[in-house]
Design a protein around this motif. Structure first.
Motif, PDB file in Angstrom:
ATOM      1  N   ASP A 108     -12.287 -66.189 -13.030  1.00 32.69           N
ATOM      2  CA  ASP A 108     -12.907 -67.508 -13.030  1.00 32.69           C
ATOM      3  C   ASP A 108     -13.705 -67.792 -11.756  1.00 32.69           C
ATOM      4  OD1 ASP A 108     -10.681 -67.562 -11.426  1.00 32.69           O
ATOM      5  OD2 ASP A 108      -9.989 -69.530 -12.086  1.00 32.69           O
ATOM      6  N   LEU A 109     -13.708 -66.863 -10.781  1.00 29.04           N
ATOM      7  CA  LEU A 109     -14.520 -67.056  -9.582  1.00 29.04           C
ATOM      8  C   LEU A 109     -15.988 -66.766  -9.880  1.00 29.04           C
ATOM      9  CD1 LEU A 109     -12.316 -65.397  -6.800  1.00 29.04           C
ATOM     10  CD2 LEU A 109     -12.739 -67.837  -7.134  1.00 29.04           C
ATOM     11  N   PRO A 110     -16.904 -67.380  -9.141  1.00 30.07           N
ATOM     12  CA  PRO A 110     -18.326 -67.090  -9.337  1.00 30.07           C
ATOM     13  C   PRO A 110     -18.628 -65.605  -9.140  1.00 30.07           C
ATOM     14  CG  PRO A 110     -18.042 -69.017  -7.941  1.00 30.07           C
ATOM     15  CD  PRO A 110     -16.684 -68.429  -8.121  1.00 30.07           C
ATOM     16  N   ARG A 111     -19.534 -65.086  -9.919  1.00 29.76           N
ATOM     17  CA  ARG A 111     -19.905 -63.673  -9.837  1.00 29.76           C
ATOM     18  C   ARG A 111     -20.878 -63.450  -8.683  1.00 29.76           C
ATOM     19  NH1 ARG A 111     -16.057 -61.035 -12.529  1.00 29.76           N
ATOM     20  NH2 ARG A 111     -15.693 -61.956 -14.598  1.00 29.76           N
ATOM     21  N   ASP A 112     -21.035 -62.181  -8.330  1.00 33.24           N
ATOM     22  CA  ASP A 112     -22.042 -61.748  -7.350  1.00 33.24           C
ATOM     23  C   ASP A 112     -21.852 -62.392  -5.984  1.00 33.24           C
ATOM     24  OD1 ASP A 112     -23.293 -60.182  -9.344  1.00 33.24           O
ATOM     25  OD2 ASP A 112     -24.379 -61.940 -10.055  1.00 33.24           O
ATOM     26  N   THR A 113     -20.621 -62.675  -5.615  1.00 30.59           N
ATOM     27  CA  THR A 113     -20.330 -63.109  -4.249  1.00 30.59           C
ATOM     28  C   THR A 113     -18.977 -62.553  -3.869  1.00 30.59           C
ATOM     29  OG1 THR A 113     -20.326 -65.002  -2.745  1.00 30.59           O
ATOM     30  CG2 THR A 113     -19.221 -65.291  -4.865  1.00 30.59           C
ATOM     31  N   LYS A 114     -18.605 -62.717  -2.591  1.00 32.91           N
ATOM     32  CA  LYS A 114     -17.357 -62.139  -2.128  1.00 32.91           C
ATOM     33  C   LYS A 114     -16.938 -62.827  -0.836  1.00 32.91           C
ATOM     34  CE  LYS A 114     -19.339 -58.399   0.740  1.00 32.91           C
ATOM     35  NZ  LYS A 114     -18.527 -58.556   1.969  1.00 32.91           N
ATOM     36  N   ILE A 115     -15.703 -62.586  -0.424  1.00 33.62           N
ATOM     37  CA  ILE A 115     -15.228 -63.029   0.873  1.00 33.62           C
ATOM     38  C   ILE A 115     -15.769 -62.082   1.938  1.00 33.62           C
ATOM     39  CG2 ILE A 115     -13.185 -63.304   2.340  1.00 33.62           C
ATOM     40  CD1 ILE A 115     -11.613 -63.988  -0.222  1.00 33.62           C
ATOM     41  N   SER A 116     -16.261 -62.652   3.040  1.00 37.15           N
ATOM     42  CA  SER A 116     -16.684 -61.818   4.165  1.00 37.15           C
ATOM     43  C   SER A 116     -16.117 -62.307   5.497  1.00 37.15           C
ATOM     44  CB  SER A 116     -18.213 -61.756   4.253  1.00 37.15           C
ATOM     45  OG  SER A 116     -18.767 -63.046   4.439  1.00 37.15           O
ATOM     46  N   THR A 117     -15.468 -63.473   5.477  1.00 31.34           N
ATOM     47  CA  THR A 117     -14.751 -63.988   6.642  1.00 31.34           C
ATOM     48  C   THR A 117     -13.397 -64.493   6.168  1.00 31.34           C
ATOM     49  OG1 THR A 117     -16.786 -64.677   7.755  1.00 31.34           O
ATOM     50  CG2 THR A 117     -14.741 -65.673   8.516  1.00 31.34           C
ATOM     51  N   LEU A 118     -12.314 -64.049   6.840  1.00 31.42           N
ATOM     52  CA  LEU A 118     -10.961 -64.415   6.448  1.00 31.42           C
ATOM     53  C   LEU A 118     -10.204 -65.011   7.625  1.00 31.42           C
ATOM     54  CD1 LEU A 118      -9.336 -61.582   4.264  1.00 31.42           C
ATOM     55  CD2 LEU A 118      -9.544 -63.990   3.654  1.00 31.42           C
ATOM     56  N   LEU A 119      -9.375 -66.015   7.339  1.00 30.77           N
ATOM     57  CA  LEU A 119      -8.419 -66.546   8.298  1.00 30.77           C
ATOM     58  C   LEU A 119      -7.041 -66.505   7.658  1.00 30.77           C
ATOM     59  CD1 LEU A 119     -10.309 -69.734   9.563  1.00 30.77           C
ATOM     60  CD2 LEU A 119     -10.302 -67.456  10.606  1.00 30.77           C
ATOM     61  N   GLY A 120      -6.012 -66.305   8.472  1.00 25.86           N
ATOM     62  CA  GLY A 120      -4.652 -66.266   7.966  1.00 25.86           C
ATOM     63  C   GLY A 120      -3.901 -67.539   8.270  1.00 25.86           C
TER      64      GLY A 120
END
Length: 400
Positions: free
Chosen positions: A246-258
């Protein structure tokens, strides 16, 4: 979303913030602010706004605070150096309380040199800097830097690339370059043992960029989802968590915080959204749509269910990570358009105790927001263009 037990010196500090202070209890927080244009870092007392010192570097820097809070690292990509600054604040964990020691901040020697340092990652007190111009990671314990004798282990890859390395006990998780074009983001990671030998097969992670730790899980972002790295002894294990349909296509995570206190990750997802990731939940990815494009975001280590996102319209948003919704918003600055170069001067966010700090580079100031009321309380004037910001500190017992 699983609650975590706090550990370490800053766990004691965070817990102490919830109790009324006795005569022996003290609290100290400092801001370290890197200028966007000048090669300088300012140390500021967060309570008074007083500048404690300024440190001249070889080029403008990106700042990273260590988990212990004892050290702030200034990664100077164009200066080919990583400098360490002693924060002057230490909270020693004694189980039921912490002892607070406060001293003057100071620039430490020696520096760590290499061609084009970019990704800086800490994992359980061990630090790793990846030098893109060499394809080499330099791994070292924070303690050795504080002692002035960095114990550096070099991890080499087959070609220069925009890579990353994470120390994992005696092992190192390190990226390998895109096999067709090393100038593109890496293709995946491999695990190396203490001798530098590879353990097991490589793990694919196309478009690798972004990593963070929360609790006992290290997450690495890929085009296809997240790699989850786990392990308490021996070689770590890696599993893949695919993006939900259900997430938008053609994108991704590139910055993560914990997350702190709660085990979750917060990542960017497209220009105008962030995503809350709970690896333990059936609904692992929950999207939070933003009113305009995202500029920067930070998690709250004390009020653990909240994170903060600054958007290009000049607003700071309080995000409830449990409900994956924006809870409150406040206007702080004039608009900062995300059009233009990715490294143009734009606000950055940091959290110190009960306050949220937002740099305003074009105005030369730092906006201070009360984290409880989510209202602006004051403003700190600075020289130049305040950009990257790190907050360190805590509370504890001060002994005469």
């Amino acid at each position: 979303m699983r609650a975590l037990a706090y550990s370490g010196a800053f766990a004691v500090a965070a817990a102490a913030l919830t109790h009324s202070a006795s005569a022996e209890e003290r609290e100290a927080w400092r801001l370290f602010v890197a200028d966007h244009t000048e090669a300088v870092v300012h140390a500021i007392d967060s309570a008074t706004g007083e500048k404690l010192d300024s440190f001249t570097l070889s080029s403008p820097a990106t700042l990273f605070g260590s988990e212990s809070g004892r050290t702030v690292f200034a990664v100077q990509r164009d200066g080919n150096l990583v400098s360490a600054i002693s924060s002057g604040i230490a909270v020693d964990d004694h189980g039921d309380h912490g002892d607070l020691e406060v001293a003057e901040p100071k620039l430490l020697e020696p520096t760590i040199a290499g061609e084009r340092p970019v990704h800086f990652v800490e994992h359980h007190g061990d630090l790793a800097v990846f030098f893109d111009g060499e394809g080499v990671a330099r791994v070292f314990p924070e303690r050795s830097v504080i002692d002035g004798k960095p114990q550096i282990r070099e991890v080499k890859t087959e070609a220069p690339h925009h890579g990353v390395a994470i120390s994992y006990g005696e092992h190192v998780v390190v990226s390998f370059p895109n096999k067709e074009d090393p100038t593109k983001n890496p293709d995946g990671v491999r695990i190396l043992d203490a001798s530098g030998s590879q353990i097991g097969a490589e793990t694919e992670c196309p478009g690798l960029h972004g990593e963070a730790s929360s609790g006992n899980i290290l997450a690495i972002a890929c085009q296809t989802g997240l790699l989850l790295v786990k392990g308490t002894s021996g070689a770590p294990t890696i599993e893949h968590l695919a993006y939900s349909d259900d997430l938008p296509r053609d994108t991704k995570i590139s910055t993560l915080l914990g997350g702190h206190g709660l085990q979750y990750f917060l990542g960017n997802f497209g220009a105008s959204a962030v995503v809350v990731v709970d690896p333990q939940d059936e609904e692992s990815f929950r999207l939070v749509e933003l009113p305009t494009r995202r500029v920067h975001f930070a998690v709250d280590p004390v009020r653990v269910k909240f994170a903060y996102v600054f958007t290009e319209d000049g607003n700071l948003h309080q995000v409830n990570v449990l409900s994956a919704r924006i809870a409150k918003s406040i206007r702080l600055t004039e608009p900062y358009s995300m059009d233009g170069h990715w490294s143009d001067p734009r606000p950055r966010v940091a959290v110190a105790g009960d306050e949220i700090f937002v740099t305003d580079p074009l105005k030369g100031s730092i906006h201070v927001v009360d984290a409880e009321t989510f209202e602006k309380s004051r403003e700190i004037a600075t020289a130049g263009r305040p950009f990257n910001i790190v907050a360190v500190g805590g509370s504890g017992t001060v002994h005469d």
